[in-house]
Write a protein that holds these residues in place. Structure first.
Motif, PDB file in Angstrom:
ATOM      1  N   PHE A 212       0.847  -1.190   0.000  1.00  0.00           N
ATOM      2  CA  PHE A 212       0.000   0.000   0.000  1.00  0.00           C
ATOM      3  C   PHE A 212       0.886   1.246   0.000  1.00  0.00           C
ATOM      4  O   PHE A 212       1.873   1.312   0.729  1.00  0.00           O
ATOM      5  CB  PHE A 212      -0.886   0.032   1.244  1.00  0.00           C
ATOM      6  CG  PHE A 212      -2.067  -0.894   1.172  1.00  0.00           C
ATOM      7  CD1 PHE A 212      -3.297  -0.437   0.733  1.00  0.00           C
ATOM      8  CD2 PHE A 212      -1.941  -2.229   1.545  1.00  0.00           C
ATOM      9  CE1 PHE A 212      -4.386  -1.290   0.673  1.00  0.00           C
ATOM     10  CE2 PHE A 212      -3.024  -3.081   1.482  1.00  0.00           C
ATOM     11  CZ  PHE A 212      -4.248  -2.618   1.041  1.00  0.00           C
ATOM     12  N   LEU A 214       0.410   4.843   1.166  1.00  0.00           N
ATOM     13  CA  LEU A 214      -0.459   5.690   1.976  1.00  0.00           C
ATOM     14  C   LEU A 214       0.133   7.096   2.000  1.00  0.00           C
ATOM     15  O   LEU A 214       1.305   7.267   2.334  1.00  0.00           O
ATOM     16  CB  LEU A 214      -0.567   5.129   3.397  1.00  0.00           C
ATOM     17  CG  LEU A 214      -0.893   3.637   3.501  1.00  0.00           C
ATOM     18  CD1 LEU A 214      -0.895   3.183   4.963  1.00  0.00           C
ATOM     19  CD2 LEU A 214      -2.219   3.325   2.841  1.00  0.00           C
ATOM     20  N   LYS A 220      -8.476  11.035   2.860  1.00  0.00           N
ATOM     21  CA  LYS A 220      -8.599   9.709   3.462  1.00  0.00           C
ATOM     22  C   LYS A 220      -9.493   8.805   2.619  1.00  0.00           C
ATOM     23  O   LYS A 220     -10.551   9.220   2.149  1.00  0.00           O
ATOM     24  CB  LYS A 220      -9.180   9.856   4.871  1.00  0.00           C
ATOM     25  CG  LYS A 220      -9.520   8.554   5.560  1.00  0.00           C
ATOM     26  CD  LYS A 220     -10.171   8.830   6.897  1.00  0.00           C
ATOM     27  CE  LYS A 220     -10.682   7.544   7.537  1.00  0.00           C
ATOM     28  NZ  LYS A 220     -11.347   7.807   8.832  1.00  0.00           N
ATOM     29  N   GLY A 222      -9.984   5.348  -0.313  1.00  0.00           N
ATOM     30  CA  GLY A 222      -9.487   4.787  -1.563  1.00  0.00           C
ATOM     31  C   GLY A 222      -9.407   5.815  -2.672  1.00  0.00           C
ATOM     32  O   GLY A 222      -9.920   6.925  -2.572  1.00  0.00           O
ATOM     33  N   TYR A 251      -1.278  -0.348  -4.115  1.00  0.00           N
ATOM     34  CA  TYR A 251      -2.612   0.085  -3.730  1.00  0.00           C
ATOM     35  C   TYR A 251      -2.491   1.463  -3.083  1.00  0.00           C
ATOM     36  O   TYR A 251      -1.918   1.601  -2.001  1.00  0.00           O
ATOM     37  CB  TYR A 251      -3.243  -0.908  -2.761  1.00  0.00           C
ATOM     38  CG  TYR A 251      -3.482  -2.270  -3.367  1.00  0.00           C
ATOM     39  CD1 TYR A 251      -4.712  -2.596  -3.935  1.00  0.00           C
ATOM     40  CD2 TYR A 251      -2.471  -3.227  -3.377  1.00  0.00           C
ATOM     41  CE1 TYR A 251      -4.930  -3.843  -4.507  1.00  0.00           C
ATOM     42  CE2 TYR A 251      -2.680  -4.478  -3.944  1.00  0.00           C
ATOM     43  CZ  TYR A 251      -3.904  -4.782  -4.506  1.00  0.00           C
ATOM     44  OH  TYR A 251      -4.109  -6.017  -5.072  1.00  0.00           O
ATOM     45  N   ARG A 253      -3.765   4.795  -1.246  1.00  0.00           N
ATOM     46  CA  ARG A 253      -4.809   5.246  -0.326  1.00  0.00           C
ATOM     47  C   ARG A 253      -4.421   6.619   0.237  1.00  0.00           C
ATOM     48  O   ARG A 253      -3.254   6.897   0.509  1.00  0.00           O
ATOM     49  CB  ARG A 253      -4.975   4.273   0.850  1.00  0.00           C
ATOM     50  CG  ARG A 253      -5.454   2.881   0.454  1.00  0.00           C
ATOM     51  CD  ARG A 253      -6.920   2.886   0.036  1.00  0.00           C
ATOM     52  NE  ARG A 253      -7.398   1.541  -0.189  1.00  0.00           N
ATOM     53  CZ  ARG A 253      -7.277   0.885  -1.345  1.00  0.00           C
ATOM     54  NH1 ARG A 253      -6.661   1.454  -2.365  1.00  0.00           N
ATOM     55  NH2 ARG A 253      -7.783  -0.339  -1.480  1.00  0.00           N
ATOM     56  N   GLU A 302      -6.121   5.579  10.656  1.00  0.00           N
ATOM     57  CA  GLU A 302      -6.349   4.950   9.357  1.00  0.00           C
ATOM     58  C   GLU A 302      -5.354   3.820   9.113  1.00  0.00           C
ATOM     59  O   GLU A 302      -5.714   2.753   8.598  1.00  0.00           O
ATOM     60  CB  GLU A 302      -6.242   6.004   8.247  1.00  0.00           C
ATOM     61  CG  GLU A 302      -6.507   5.495   6.847  1.00  0.00           C
ATOM     62  CD  GLU A 302      -7.958   5.116   6.601  1.00  0.00           C
ATOM     63  OE1 GLU A 302      -8.245   4.586   5.521  1.00  0.00           O
ATOM     64  OE2 GLU A 302      -8.807   5.347   7.494  1.00  0.00           O
ATOM     65  N   LEU A 306      -6.303  -0.172   8.574  1.00  0.00           N
ATOM     66  CA  LEU A 306      -5.855  -0.948   7.417  1.00  0.00           C
ATOM     67  C   LEU A 306      -5.023  -2.154   7.847  1.00  0.00           C
ATOM     68  O   LEU A 306      -5.095  -3.223   7.229  1.00  0.00           O
ATOM     69  CB  LEU A 306      -5.045  -0.065   6.469  1.00  0.00           C
ATOM     70  CG  LEU A 306      -5.840   0.833   5.529  1.00  0.00           C
ATOM     71  CD1 LEU A 306      -4.908   1.803   4.811  1.00  0.00           C
ATOM     72  CD2 LEU A 306      -6.624   0.012   4.517  1.00  0.00           C
TER      73      LEU A 306
END
Length: 418
Positions: A212, A214, A220, A222, A251, A253, A302, A306
């Motif tokens: 991920f 981030l 905040k 997706g 991914y 985010r 967050e 996750l």
């Protein structure tokens, strides 16, 4: 026991909880039961909302007086947004959003001025913690200065271009890391070029692991096409970096809470202490110590959420250096498991300047010219923690692959390291 900056206000919440349930009365006529006051307040009569407003106004003055002086040697590294605030301007939103203090029971019943006083008192507490943390960090690097200099990893003469720097980062990141922090100086295309190259190569080397990305550069949640299109209009280089990372298999985010993304807020601070030619400066409220603390807290919530969903994933956290480095007890990097966290700081300097990037740059530069080390790291984890980072890379204009053309500042802060 560590005291959180806004702990004192939680006591008030107990006393003022009744304010939320007695609707329909004028604020000055609302009263609170004596039983709610016995822990924090010792009034012999009932507390009214008007008195609460006065308490918050007095608390601003008291917390300001409790601030220790900023060490003079630190002023070269102190940002205007980190100075004591004179008059906060309460934030206004472009759209409805959840604010940073919505969990406080009496928040909606306070006047705008009382809300400002609440924030300013909390900011004084956060600033007090920041001054304490940085003073300790400076004392620590002074004590360890000779070891930090002598035991730094020395590299043979080589050309540190973007490709070589990315390869070095790949080699140094521990295989079992769960949190890889990439702290940057904002709005530097050469930094973004290095970060993107590294992300692509890291994913290519770890094709089986769920990774991920981030970041503070998205709200905040997706990533949706609309979000990236909005980001591209405001911050095209970051939007392209995030889209490229997504195409590479990461991914993506967002971490930034709505109150920081969608607010329009400014706070007046006294900038004379910095000797910058101005009596006052207007800074972004959420770049101030309390604003950064609130944002870091939201990010960590967050991240923890996750982690419950993806216990084996690698989280690469990409944000401003000051959110992540090890110099503040309120930073994200300090609050993650140290044995599973690795922090790479990527900053920018011109050839002529001698910048103050981290606490160790405040040591006598004639003896310890850390600023002149393009790549700085140590084998000893304790020394890396004391320095504030595991690896620091200082890029220069000569490293740039394309000219910079940034049109707007990043959301959530005036400082290029926030």
């Amino acid at each position: 026991m560590k005291r959180k900056p806004n702990t004192i206000f939680l006591f008030s919440a107990v006393a003022l909880a009744g304010l939320c349930v007695w609707g329909g009365q004028p604020a000055a006529a609302q009263r609170f039961p004596k039983t709610a006051l016995k822990w924090k307040f010792s009034f012999s009569h009932q507390l009214t909302a008007a008195k609460v407003e006065r308490i918050l106004a007095e608390r601003v003055k008291r917390t300001a007086k409790q601030l220790p002086p900023i060490p003079k040697q630190y002023l070269r590294a102190w940002g205007a947004e980190e100075l004591p605030a004179e008059n906060p301007v309460y934030w206004k939103a472009r759209r409805p959003f959840a604010g940073p203090y919505d969990e406080v029971p009496f928040w909606d019943r306070l006047s705008p001025q009382a809300k400002q006083n609440y924030f300013l008192s909390a900011n004084n507490r956060a600033l007090q913690t920041l001054i304490r943390d940085r003073t300790r960090a400076l004392d620590n690097v002074r004590r360890l200065g000779p070891d930090l200099w002598k035991q730094r990893v020395r590299f043979p003469q080589r050309t540190w271009d973007i490709a070589a720097l990315s390869q070095f980062m790949l080699q140094r990141v521990p295989k079992d890391v769960d949190y890889l922090l990439l702290g940057e100086e904002h709005n530097q295309p050469v930094i973004q070029a290095l970060v993107l190259r590294f992300l692509r190569q890291y994913k290519a080397q770890n094709p089986e692991r769920k990774i991920f990305l981030l970041t503070e550069f998205l709200p905040k949640g997706g990533v949706k096409n609309l979000t990236l299109k909005q980001e591209e209009r405001l911050f095209p280089r970051y939007a392209r970096l995030l889209a490229s990372a997504q195409k590479a298999g990461l991914y993506v985010r967002g971490l930034e809470p709505p109150f920081a993304v969608y607010s329009q807020s400014g706070t007046v601070v006294d900038s004379r202490v910095l000797d910058c030619g101005e009596d006052v400066s207007v800074v972004d409220t959420f770049s101030m110590p309390e604003g950064v603390r609130l944002r870091n807290r939201a990010w960590l919530e967050e991240i923890k959420s996750l982690r419950k969903q993806y216990p084996d994933a690698l989280f690469i956290i990409y944000a401003g250096d000051m959110h992540l480095n090890y110099e503040s007890s309120q930073s994200v990097g300090v609050q993650l498991p140290p044995e599973k966290t690795f922090f790479i700081s990527v900053l920018f300097r011109t050839k002529e300047e001698r910048p103050i990037m981290h606490t160790l740059d405040l040591l006598p530069q004639s003896r310890y010219p850390f600023w002149n080390q393009k790549v700085l790291t140590w084998e000893d984890p304790a020394l890396r923690r004391a320095a504030g980072f595991d690896i620091r890379i200082l890029l220069t204009p000569e490293d740039a692959v394309r000219p910079a053309n940034v049109r707007k500042p990043l959301p959530g802060g005036n400082s290029n390291r926030r």
